[in-house]
Design a protein around this motif. Structure first.
Motif, PDB file in Angstrom:
ATOM      1  N   ALA A 198       0.697  -1.277   0.043  1.00 60.73           N
ATOM      2  CA  ALA A 198       0.105   0.135   0.070  1.00 60.73           C
ATOM      3  C   ALA A 198       0.927   1.412  -0.065  1.00 60.73           C
ATOM      4  O   ALA A 198       0.582   1.984  -0.691  1.00 60.73           O
ATOM      5  CB  ALA A 198      -0.946   0.025   1.206  1.00 60.73           C
ATOM      6  N   CYS A 199       2.043   1.055   0.857  1.00 61.46           N
ATOM      7  CA  CYS A 199       2.769   2.471   0.787  1.00 61.46           C
ATOM      8  C   CYS A 199       3.482   2.454  -0.462  1.00 61.46           C
ATOM      9  O   CYS A 199       3.796   3.829  -0.960  1.00 61.46           O
ATOM     10  CB  CYS A 199       3.857   2.187   1.947  1.00 61.46           C
ATOM     11  N   GLU A 200       3.939   1.558  -1.213  1.00 57.96           N
ATOM     12  CA  GLU A 200       4.668   1.593  -2.411  1.00 57.96           C
ATOM     13  C   GLU A 200       3.625   2.034  -3.427  1.00 57.96           C
ATOM     14  O   GLU A 200       4.148   3.090  -4.455  1.00 57.96           O
ATOM     15  CB  GLU A 200       5.224   0.464  -3.024  1.00 57.96           C
ATOM     16  N   VAL A 201       2.583   1.760  -3.583  1.00 57.92           N
ATOM     17  CA  VAL A 201       1.718   2.163  -4.467  1.00 57.92           C
ATOM     18  C   VAL A 201       1.143   3.637  -4.247  1.00 57.92           C
ATOM     19  O   VAL A 201       1.217   4.358  -5.166  1.00 57.92           O
ATOM     20  CB  VAL A 201       0.084   1.486  -4.376  1.00 57.92           C
ATOM     21  N   GLN A 202       1.396   3.941  -2.961  1.00 58.85           N
ATOM     22  CA  GLN A 202       0.837   5.564  -2.664  1.00 58.85           C
ATOM     23  C   GLN A 202       2.093   6.312  -3.053  1.00 58.85           C
ATOM     24  O   GLN A 202       1.789   7.445  -3.846  1.00 58.85           O
ATOM     25  CB  GLN A 202       0.664   5.717  -0.826  1.00 58.85           C
ATOM     26  N   ILE A 203       3.313   5.969  -2.916  1.00 61.57           N
ATOM     27  CA  ILE A 203       4.461   6.862  -3.313  1.00 61.57           C
ATOM     28  C   ILE A 203       4.452   7.037  -4.883  1.00 61.57           C
ATOM     29  O   ILE A 203       4.587   8.036  -5.667  1.00 61.57           O
ATOM     30  CB  ILE A 203       5.715   6.415  -2.772  1.00 61.57           C
ATOM     31  N   GLN A 204       4.209   5.819  -5.568  1.00 63.16           N
ATOM     32  CA  GLN A 204       4.177   5.956  -6.818  1.00 63.16           C
ATOM     33  C   GLN A 204       3.075   6.885  -7.601  1.00 63.16           C
ATOM     34  O   GLN A 204       3.366   7.291  -8.664  1.00 63.16           O
ATOM     35  CB  GLN A 204       4.266   4.555  -7.567  1.00 63.16           C
ATOM     36  N   ALA A 205       1.969   6.683  -6.853  1.00 62.80           N
ATOM     37  CA  ALA A 205       0.626   7.375  -7.251  1.00 62.80           C
ATOM     38  C   ALA A 205       1.045   8.847  -7.140  1.00 62.80           C
ATOM     39  O   ALA A 205       0.582   9.698  -8.103  1.00 62.80           O
ATOM     40  CB  ALA A 205      -0.722   6.705  -6.673  1.00 62.80           C
ATOM     41  N   LEU A 206       1.286   9.053  -6.012  1.00 62.57           N
ATOM     42  CA  LEU A 206       1.514  10.825  -5.623  1.00 62.57           C
ATOM     43  C   LEU A 206       2.726  11.238  -6.592  1.00 62.57           C
ATOM     44  O   LEU A 206       2.745  12.492  -6.886  1.00 62.57           O
ATOM     45  CB  LEU A 206       1.989  10.854  -4.318  1.00 62.57           C
ATOM     46  N   SER A 207       3.682  10.377  -7.216  1.00 70.31           N
ATOM     47  CA  SER A 207       4.620  10.948  -7.956  1.00 70.31           C
ATOM     48  C   SER A 207       4.311  11.262  -9.338  1.00 70.31           C
ATOM     49  O   SER A 207       4.932  11.876 -10.431  1.00 70.31           O
ATOM     50  CB  SER A 207       5.757   9.759  -8.214  1.00 70.31           C
ATOM     51  N   GLY A 208       2.993  10.842  -9.771  1.00 63.91           N
ATOM     52  CA  GLY A 208       2.381  10.955 -10.927  1.00 63.91           C
ATOM     53  C   GLY A 208       1.910  12.275 -11.444  1.00 63.91           C
ATOM     54  O   GLY A 208       1.526  12.657 -12.717  1.00 63.91           O
ATOM     55  N   ASN A 209       1.798  13.017 -10.285  1.00 62.66           N
ATOM     56  CA  ASN A 209       1.647  14.646 -10.528  1.00 62.66           C
ATOM     57  C   ASN A 209       0.197  14.775 -11.459  1.00 62.66           C
ATOM     58  O   ASN A 209       0.045  15.657 -12.298  1.00 62.66           O
ATOM     59  CB  ASN A 209       2.706  15.175 -11.300  1.00 62.66           C
ATOM     60  N   ARG A 210      -1.006  13.934 -10.887  1.00 58.77           N
ATOM     61  CA  ARG A 210      -2.298  13.766 -11.308  1.00 58.77           C
ATOM     62  C   ARG A 210      -3.043  13.573 -10.108  1.00 58.77           C
ATOM     63  O   ARG A 210      -2.618  13.335  -9.053  1.00 58.77           O
ATOM     64  CB  ARG A 210      -2.362  12.632 -12.436  1.00 58.77           C
ATOM     65  N   GLU A 211      -4.305  14.392 -10.388  1.00 56.98           N
ATOM     66  CA  GLU A 211      -5.325  14.384  -9.254  1.00 56.98           C
ATOM     67  C   GLU A 211      -5.750  12.693  -8.941  1.00 56.98           C
ATOM     68  O   GLU A 211      -5.873  12.005  -9.699  1.00 56.98           O
ATOM     69  CB  GLU A 211      -6.519  15.156  -9.684  1.00 56.98           C
ATOM     70  N   MET A 212      -5.704  12.676  -7.801  1.00 56.64           N
ATOM     71  CA  MET A 212      -5.981  11.162  -6.952  1.00 56.64           C
ATOM     72  C   MET A 212      -7.612  10.918  -6.896  1.00 56.64           C
ATOM     73  O   MET A 212      -8.266  11.852  -6.788  1.00 56.64           O
ATOM     74  CB  MET A 212      -5.491  11.123  -5.654  1.00 56.64           C
ATOM     75  N   THR A 213      -7.843   9.730  -6.930  1.00 55.57           N
ATOM     76  CA  THR A 213      -9.184   9.278  -6.812  1.00 55.57           C
ATOM     77  C   THR A 213      -9.446   8.522  -5.508  1.00 55.57           C
ATOM     78  O   THR A 213      -9.029   7.106  -5.673  1.00 55.57           O
ATOM     79  CB  THR A 213      -9.637   8.519  -8.133  1.00 55.57           C
ATOM     80  N   PRO A 214      -9.555   9.146  -4.324  1.00 53.32           N
ATOM     81  CA  PRO A 214      -9.792   8.246  -3.074  1.00 53.32           C
ATOM     82  C   PRO A 214     -10.590   7.278  -3.053  1.00 53.32           C
ATOM     83  O   PRO A 214     -11.766   7.736  -3.677  1.00 53.32           O
ATOM     84  CB  PRO A 214      -9.549   9.331  -2.116  1.00 53.32           C
ATOM     85  N   ILE A 215     -10.550   6.238  -2.395  1.00 49.38           N
ATOM     86  CA  ILE A 215     -11.767   5.211  -2.207  1.00 49.38           C
ATOM     87  C   ILE A 215     -12.672   5.803  -1.417  1.00 49.38           C
ATOM     88  O   ILE A 215     -12.202   6.218  -0.166  1.00 49.38           O
ATOM     89  CB  ILE A 215     -11.225   3.828  -1.821  1.00 49.38           C
ATOM     90  N   PRO A 216     -13.675   5.918  -1.276  1.00 48.49           N
ATOM     91  CA  PRO A 216     -14.923   6.309  -0.563  1.00 48.49           C
ATOM     92  C   PRO A 216     -14.932   5.436   0.973  1.00 48.49           C
ATOM     93  O   PRO A 216     -14.596   4.343   0.971  1.00 48.49           O
ATOM     94  CB  PRO A 216     -16.428   5.827  -1.301  1.00 48.49           C
ATOM     95  N   ALA A 217     -15.109   6.510   1.867  1.00 46.77           N
ATOM     96  CA  ALA A 217     -14.884   6.114   3.404  1.00 46.77           C
ATOM     97  C   ALA A 217     -15.596   4.893   3.815  1.00 46.77           C
ATOM     98  O   ALA A 217     -15.232   4.047   4.362  1.00 46.77           O
ATOM     99  CB  ALA A 217     -15.118   7.264   4.276  1.00 46.77           C
ATOM    100  N   GLY A 218     -16.835   4.704   3.110  1.00 46.10           N
ATOM    101  CA  GLY A 218     -17.698   3.740   3.572  1.00 46.10           C
ATOM    102  C   GLY A 218     -17.340   2.424   3.215  1.00 46.10           C
ATOM    103  O   GLY A 218     -17.635   1.397   3.675  1.00 46.10           O
ATOM    104  N   ILE A 219     -16.460   2.222   2.061  1.00 49.67           N
ATOM    105  CA  ILE A 219     -15.874   0.978   1.683  1.00 49.67           C
ATOM    106  C   ILE A 219     -14.885   0.461   2.733  1.00 49.67           C
ATOM    107  O   ILE A 219     -14.765  -0.565   2.938  1.00 49.67           O
ATOM    108  CB  ILE A 219     -15.371   1.023   0.100  1.00 49.67           C
ATOM    109  N   VAL A 220     -14.084   1.218   3.237  1.00 54.60           N
ATOM    110  CA  VAL A 220     -13.231   0.836   4.425  1.00 54.60           C
ATOM    111  C   VAL A 220     -13.971   0.053   5.434  1.00 54.60           C
ATOM    112  O   VAL A 220     -13.441  -0.991   5.963  1.00 54.60           O
ATOM    113  CB  VAL A 220     -12.435   2.067   4.990  1.00 54.60           C
ATOM    114  N   ASP A 221     -15.184   0.471   5.936  1.00 56.26           N
ATOM    115  CA  ASP A 221     -15.991  -0.116   6.847  1.00 56.26           C
ATOM    116  C   ASP A 221     -16.394  -1.765   6.733  1.00 56.26           C
ATOM    117  O   ASP A 221     -16.683  -2.583   7.563  1.00 56.26           O
ATOM    118  CB  ASP A 221     -17.345   0.632   7.275  1.00 56.26           C
TER     119      ASP A 221
END
Length: 256
Positions: A198-221
Motif C-alpha cells: 500500500a505504501c509503495e502504491v501511494q508513493i508511486q501514485a503521488l509521483s505521477g503529478n495527477r489528481e488522485m481518486t480516493p476510495i470512498p470512506a464507506g468501503i473501508v468499513d
C-alpha cells in the motif's frame, strides 16, 4: 570469501513448539531480506514463546537477515536479559519496541518492524496512509500512529507505544517506519506485505503529478469481512506454506 557464521543447533535443547516458532521466525527474516525490506541489521521481528514467562525470540544484533537461522535467534525475558548467556547480543532499540507490545498484547504472538523506503516515506507524510488502493483498505481499517521520539531507547516511551497501538494490528511509526502484529508469524508477515505494498502504491501514485481518486470512506468499513472471505478465514496461513516452499527452493538454511 567470508564463511558462514557457525551457530550450534538448538533443535534438541528446546521444546517442539519453540523449535517450530524458531523456524517460522527465521523464515520471516529470510523473506524480509528476499523482498528487499531489510535495512542491513537494523530492524526486527519478534515472536512470543508460549508460557507465563513472557519470553520472546528476536534477532541477533549484527547478523544479516539472510543469515538468520532457527538456532541463532535469541530468547530474552521482559527485561532484555538473554536466557542463554552464550547467545548473540540484541539491538536495545528493538527490545524497547517489541517488549512494550508483547507485555500488554497477549494476542500479538509476532511483532514485525521495518524501515523500508516506501514505509518511511509514507510515515513522513502528514496525512499518513491514504485510501488510494485496495491494499490500503486492509490496514486503514485497523491502523494506529506513533509520533517520533528519537531512537527507541527510553523506557518511558513504552507506555506511549502501548497506548497508541491499542488493539490495532497495524502501526505507522512517524518518520521511522512500519509495524504489524499478528496472532501468528504468518499473520504478521501477510499484514506487513499488504501495508508495504500500500505504501509503495501511494508513493508511486503521488509521483505521477495527477489528481488522485480516493476510495470512498464507506468501503473501508466493509473490508474486514471481505478480508476473511479472501483468505478463507485462514489469514496469513493461506500464503505461508507457499512462502516456505519458496524459501526451501532457494536455501533451506533457515531451518538449521
Amino acid at each position: 570469501m567470508s564463511e558462514r557464521i557457525a551457530v550450534p543447533s538448538k533443535k534438541d535443547e528446546v521444546s517442539t513448539e519453540e523449535w517450530q516458532l524458531r523456524v517460522d521466525l527465521a523464515a520471516a527474516y529470510r523473506l524480509i531480506a528476499l523482498y528487499g525490506w531489510d535495512d542491513l541489521i537494523f530492524t526486527h521481528v519478534s515472536a512470543r514463546i508460549p508460557g507465563d514467562e513472557h519470553h520472546f525470540l528476536i534477532n541477533p544484533y549484527g547478523m544479516m537477515f539472510e543469515e538468520i537461522t532457527a538456532s541463532s535467534l535469541v530468547r530474552v525475558d521482559q527485561e532484555g536479559n538473554k536466557i542463554d548467556p552464550d547467545d548473540f547480543d540484541i539491538n536495545p532499540a528493538g527490545f524497547t519496541i517489541h517488549s512494550a507490545i508483547h507485555a500488554v498484547r497477549d494476542d500479538a504472538t509476532c511483532v514485525m518492524h521495518t524501515h523500508t523506503t516506501a514505509g518511511v516515506a509514507v510515515s513522513a507524510q502528514k496525512d499518513g496512509l491514504l485510501p488510494l488502493s485496495q491494499q490500503s483498505l486492509f490496514p486503514l481499517s485497523n491502523l494506529a500512529y506513533h509520533d517520533y521520539e528519537g531512537v527507541a531507547l527510553r523506557e518511558d516511551e513504552k507506555a506511549r507505544l502501548q497506548k497508541d497501538l491499542g488493539n490495532n494490528s497495524f502501526m505507522i511509526l512517524r518518520n521511522h517506519g512500519l509495524l504489524t502484529t499478528g496472532g501468528s508469524i504468518a499473520d504478521a508477515f501477510l499484514g506487513m506485505y499488504i501495508l508495504q505494498r500500500a505504501c509503495e502504491v501511494q508513493i508511486q501514485a503521488l509521483s505521477g503529478n495527477r489528481e488522485m481518486t480516493p476510495i470512498p470512506a464507506g468501503i473501508v468499513d466493509t473490508i474486514r469481512q471481505q478480508a476473511e472471505q479472501v483468505t478463507r478465514g485462514m489469514g496469513g496461513q493461506l500464503a505461508w506454506p507457499g512462502l516456505l516452499r519458496k524459501l526451501d527452493r532457494i536455501d533451506t538454511g533457515f531451518r538449521d
